[in-house]
Motif scaffolding. Structure first.
Motif, PDB file in Angstrom:
ATOM      1  N   CYS A  66       0.854  -1.176   0.000  1.00 62.22           N
ATOM      2  CA  CYS A  66       0.000   0.000   0.000  1.00 62.22           C
ATOM      3  C   CYS A  66       0.892   1.229   0.000  1.00 62.22           C
ATOM      4  CB  CYS A  66      -0.982   0.013   1.167  1.00 62.22           C
ATOM      5  SG  CYS A  66      -0.246   0.221   2.791  1.00 62.22           S
ATOM      6  N   ALA A  67       0.351   2.320  -0.514  1.00 62.93           N
ATOM      7  CA  ALA A  67       1.132   3.541  -0.681  1.00 62.93           C
ATOM      8  C   ALA A  67       0.258   4.762  -0.440  1.00 62.93           C
ATOM      9  CB  ALA A  67       1.730   3.589  -2.082  1.00 62.93           C
ATOM     10  N   GLY A  68       0.854   5.799   0.124  1.00 65.02           N
ATOM     11  CA  GLY A  68       0.151   7.036   0.399  1.00 65.02           C
ATOM     12  C   GLY A  68       0.727   8.191  -0.399  1.00 65.02           C
ATOM     13  N   SER A  69      -0.167   9.037  -0.890  1.00 65.57           N
ATOM     14  CA  SER A  69       0.260  10.196  -1.674  1.00 65.57           C
ATOM     15  C   SER A  69       0.100  11.477  -0.865  1.00 65.57           C
ATOM     16  CB  SER A  69      -0.569  10.281  -2.957  1.00 65.57           C
ATOM     17  OG  SER A  69      -1.869  10.787  -2.672  1.00 65.57           O
ATOM     18  N   ARG A  70       0.457  12.583  -1.496  1.00 63.28           N
ATOM     19  CA  ARG A  70       0.233  13.912  -0.916  1.00 63.28           C
ATOM     20  C   ARG A  70      -0.876  14.645  -1.647  1.00 63.28           C
ATOM     21  NH1 ARG A  70       6.100  14.449  -1.050  1.00 63.28           N
ATOM     22  NH2 ARG A  70       6.997  14.251   1.036  1.00 63.28           N
ATOM     23  N   ARG A  71      -1.626  13.937  -2.425  1.00 70.23           N
ATOM     24  CA  ARG A  71      -2.701  14.552  -3.196  1.00 70.23           C
ATOM     25  C   ARG A  71      -4.039  13.941  -2.800  1.00 70.23           C
ATOM     26  NH1 ARG A  71      -1.109  12.897  -8.955  1.00 70.23           N
ATOM     27  NH2 ARG A  71      -0.715  10.999  -7.813  1.00 70.23           N
ATOM     28  N   SER A  72      -5.076  14.754  -2.822  1.00 70.98           N
ATOM     29  CA  SER A  72      -6.392  14.224  -2.477  1.00 70.98           C
ATOM     30  C   SER A  72      -6.995  13.424  -3.622  1.00 70.98           C
ATOM     31  CB  SER A  72      -7.331  15.374  -2.099  1.00 70.98           C
ATOM     32  OG  SER A  72      -7.484  16.268  -3.185  1.00 70.98           O
ATOM     33  N   THR A  73      -6.555  13.734  -4.834  1.00 70.33           N
ATOM     34  CA  THR A  73      -7.088  13.055  -6.021  1.00 70.33           C
ATOM     35  C   THR A  73      -5.954  12.493  -6.856  1.00 70.33           C
ATOM     36  OG1 THR A  73      -8.987  14.546  -6.141  1.00 70.33           O
ATOM     37  CG2 THR A  73      -8.415  13.358  -8.140  1.00 70.33           C
ATOM     38  N   CYS A  74      -6.120  11.260  -7.260  1.00 74.44           N
ATOM     39  CA  CYS A  74      -5.195  10.634  -8.201  1.00 74.44           C
ATOM     40  C   CYS A  74      -5.875  10.571  -9.557  1.00 74.44           C
ATOM     41  CB  CYS A  74      -4.846   9.211  -7.758  1.00 74.44           C
ATOM     42  SG  CYS A  74      -3.827   9.122  -6.288  1.00 74.44           S
ATOM     43  N   ASN A  75      -5.306  11.204 -10.537  1.00 73.80           N
ATOM     44  CA  ASN A  75      -5.929  11.263 -11.859  1.00 73.80           C
ATOM     45  C   ASN A  75      -5.265  10.300 -12.825  1.00 73.80           C
ATOM     46  OD1 ASN A  75      -7.852  13.334 -11.280  1.00 73.80           O
ATOM     47  ND2 ASN A  75      -6.159  14.786 -11.263  1.00 73.80           N
ATOM     48  N   TYR A  76      -5.418   9.023 -12.528  1.00 75.20           N
ATOM     49  CA  TYR A  76      -4.838   8.025 -13.424  1.00 75.20           C
ATOM     50  C   TYR A  76      -5.918   7.462 -14.335  1.00 75.20           C
ATOM     51  CZ  TYR A  76      -1.084   8.152  -9.999  1.00 75.20           C
ATOM     52  OH  TYR A  76      -0.092   8.559  -9.164  1.00 75.20           O
ATOM     53  N   TYR A  77      -5.507   7.134 -15.526  1.00 70.00           N
ATOM     54  CA  TYR A  77      -6.382   6.444 -16.441  1.00 70.00           C
ATOM     55  C   TYR A  77      -5.507   5.694 -17.416  1.00 70.00           C
ATOM     56  CZ  TYR A  77      -5.341  10.671 -19.137  1.00 70.00           C
ATOM     57  OH  TYR A  77      -4.715  11.708 -19.759  1.00 70.00           O
ATOM     58  N   THR A  78      -5.971   4.502 -17.806  1.00 63.48           N
ATOM     59  CA  THR A  78      -5.213   3.655 -18.719  1.00 63.48           C
ATOM     60  C   THR A  78      -4.939   4.422 -20.009  1.00 63.48           C
ATOM     61  OG1 THR A  78      -6.283   1.725 -17.778  1.00 63.48           O
ATOM     62  CG2 THR A  78      -5.178   1.443 -19.909  1.00 63.48           C
ATOM     63  N   PRO A  79      -3.716   4.427 -20.565  1.00 62.32           N
ATOM     64  CA  PRO A  79      -2.563   3.645 -20.133  1.00 62.32           C
ATOM     65  C   PRO A  79      -1.665   4.353 -19.133  1.00 62.32           C
ATOM     66  CG  PRO A  79      -2.044   4.692 -22.188  1.00 62.32           C
ATOM     67  CD  PRO A  79      -3.449   5.132 -21.830  1.00 62.32           C
ATOM     68  N   TYR A  80      -2.110   5.468 -18.581  1.00 59.49           N
ATOM     69  CA  TYR A  80      -1.299   6.232 -17.636  1.00 59.49           C
ATOM     70  C   TYR A  80      -1.575   5.728 -16.225  1.00 59.49           C
ATOM     71  CZ  TYR A  80      -0.898   8.992 -21.816  1.00 59.49           C
ATOM     72  OH  TYR A  80      -0.694   9.374 -23.102  1.00 59.49           O
ATOM     73  N   ASP A  81      -1.029   4.572 -15.940  1.00 59.32           N
ATOM     74  CA  ASP A  81      -1.256   3.902 -14.674  1.00 59.32           C
ATOM     75  C   ASP A  81      -0.447   4.561 -13.552  1.00 59.32           C
ATOM     76  OD1 ASP A  81      -1.615   0.456 -15.892  1.00 59.32           O
ATOM     77  OD2 ASP A  81      -2.845   2.256 -16.121  1.00 59.32           O
ATOM     78  N   PRO A  82      -0.782   4.277 -12.293  1.00 54.95           N
ATOM     79  CA  PRO A  82      -0.034   4.862 -11.174  1.00 54.95           C
ATOM     80  C   PRO A  82       1.453   4.561 -11.241  1.00 54.95           C
ATOM     81  CG  PRO A  82      -2.026   3.796 -10.390  1.00 54.95           C
ATOM     82  CD  PRO A  82      -1.905   3.444 -11.835  1.00 54.95           C
ATOM     83  N   VAL A  83       2.242   5.528 -10.840  1.00 50.73           N
ATOM     84  CA  VAL A  83       3.691   5.357 -10.817  1.00 50.73           C
ATOM     85  C   VAL A  83       4.194   5.495  -9.394  1.00 50.73           C
ATOM     86  CG1 VAL A  83       4.059   6.081 -13.179  1.00 50.73           C
ATOM     87  CG2 VAL A  83       4.045   7.787 -11.377  1.00 50.73           C
ATOM     88  N   PRO A  84       5.166   4.682  -9.013  1.00 59.17           N
ATOM     89  CA  PRO A  84       5.653   4.721  -7.621  1.00 59.17           C
ATOM     90  C   PRO A  84       6.156   6.092  -7.180  1.00 59.17           C
ATOM     91  CG  PRO A  84       6.419   2.732  -8.723  1.00 59.17           C
ATOM     92  CD  PRO A  84       5.769   3.579  -9.778  1.00 59.17           C
ATOM     93  N   ASP A  85       6.734   6.863  -8.080  1.00 57.86           N
ATOM     94  CA  ASP A  85       7.303   8.154  -7.694  1.00 57.86           C
ATOM     95  C   ASP A  85       6.253   9.140  -7.189  1.00 57.86           C
ATOM     96  OD1 ASP A  85      10.013   8.377 -10.158  1.00 57.86           O
ATOM     97  OD2 ASP A  85       9.819   7.300  -8.264  1.00 57.86           O
ATOM     98  N   ASP A  86       4.999   8.879  -7.479  1.00 56.06           N
ATOM     99  CA  ASP A  86       3.922   9.767  -7.017  1.00 56.06           C
ATOM    100  C   ASP A  86       3.542   9.514  -5.562  1.00 56.06           C
ATOM    101  OD1 ASP A  86       2.036   9.785 -10.167  1.00 56.06           O
ATOM    102  OD2 ASP A  86       3.813  10.903  -9.514  1.00 56.06           O
ATOM    103  N   PHE A  87       4.131   8.510  -4.938  1.00 57.38           N
ATOM    104  CA  PHE A  87       3.734   8.097  -3.588  1.00 57.38           C
ATOM    105  C   PHE A  87       4.947   8.106  -2.663  1.00 57.38           C
ATOM    106  CE2 PHE A  87      -0.595   6.877  -4.513  1.00 57.38           C
ATOM    107  CZ  PHE A  87      -0.565   6.742  -5.889  1.00 57.38           C
ATOM    108  N   PRO A  88       4.979   9.054  -1.728  1.00 55.67           N
ATOM    109  CA  PRO A  88       6.139   9.144  -0.838  1.00 55.67           C
ATOM    110  C   PRO A  88       6.184   8.080   0.254  1.00 55.67           C
ATOM    111  CG  PRO A  88       4.919  11.226  -0.939  1.00 55.67           C
ATOM    112  CD  PRO A  88       4.056  10.181  -1.573  1.00 55.67           C
ATOM    113  N   TRP A  89       5.028   7.507   0.599  1.00 61.53           N
ATOM    114  CA  TRP A  89       4.973   6.616   1.746  1.00 61.53           C
ATOM    115  C   TRP A  89       4.525   5.225   1.354  1.00 61.53           C
ATOM    116  CZ3 TRP A  89       2.515  11.579   2.484  1.00 61.53           C
ATOM    117  CH2 TRP A  89       3.347  12.497   3.144  1.00 61.53           C
TER     118      TRP A  89
END
Length: 132
Positions: free
Chosen positions: A98-121
């Motif tokens: 599991c990972a936590g971000s600093r943003r209230s909204t994650c705007n991912y959509y295929t093919p722009y899937d989540p990237v680890p660098d967006d999550f500090p924790w």
């Protein structure tokens, strides 16, 4: 100090189900987008599901690889997120994080899937093994 602690991994047969949980502390998790990633040795960490904060409607994203089988949810009163995994397949075998971000909204959509660098924790991971 931010801590994310996963639980619920294990071994299951093909077609089975597991429910992963992640408890957050030292972090106002209810304000932020949270995510589940997974990783197989030798491969990149794959973002499979995200959930926005309640203030942003708890919108969700799923990678194509898990869409229709996995469900992410959050319990802000308990500062936890969960991942219900159904119809598990051998290719779901991985370490799940599991990972936590600093943003209230994650705007991912295929093919722009989540990237680890967006999550500090990050949590320490929990192993899921699916056998046939």
């Amino acid at each position: 100090q931010v801590q994310l602690v996963e639980s619920g991994g294990g071994s299951v047969q093909v077609g089975g189900s597991l429910r992963l949980s992640c408890a957050a502390s030292g972090y106002a998790a209810e304000r932020y987008c949270l995510a589940w990633f997974r990783q197989v040795p030798g491969k990149k960490r794959e973002g499979i599901a995200t959930i926005n904060s309640q203030d942003d409607g708890r919108g969700t994203f799923y990678a194509d690889s898990v869409k229709g089988r996995f469900t992410i949810s959050r319990d802000d009163a308990e500062s936890t997120i969960s991942l219900q995994m159904n119809n598990l397949q051998p290719e779901d075998t991985a370490m799940y994080y599991c990972a936590g971000s600093r943003r209230s909204t994650c705007n991912y959509y295929t093919p722009y899937d989540p990237v680890p660098d967006d999550f500090p924790w990050w949590g320490q991971g929990t192993q899921v093994t699916v056998s046939s």
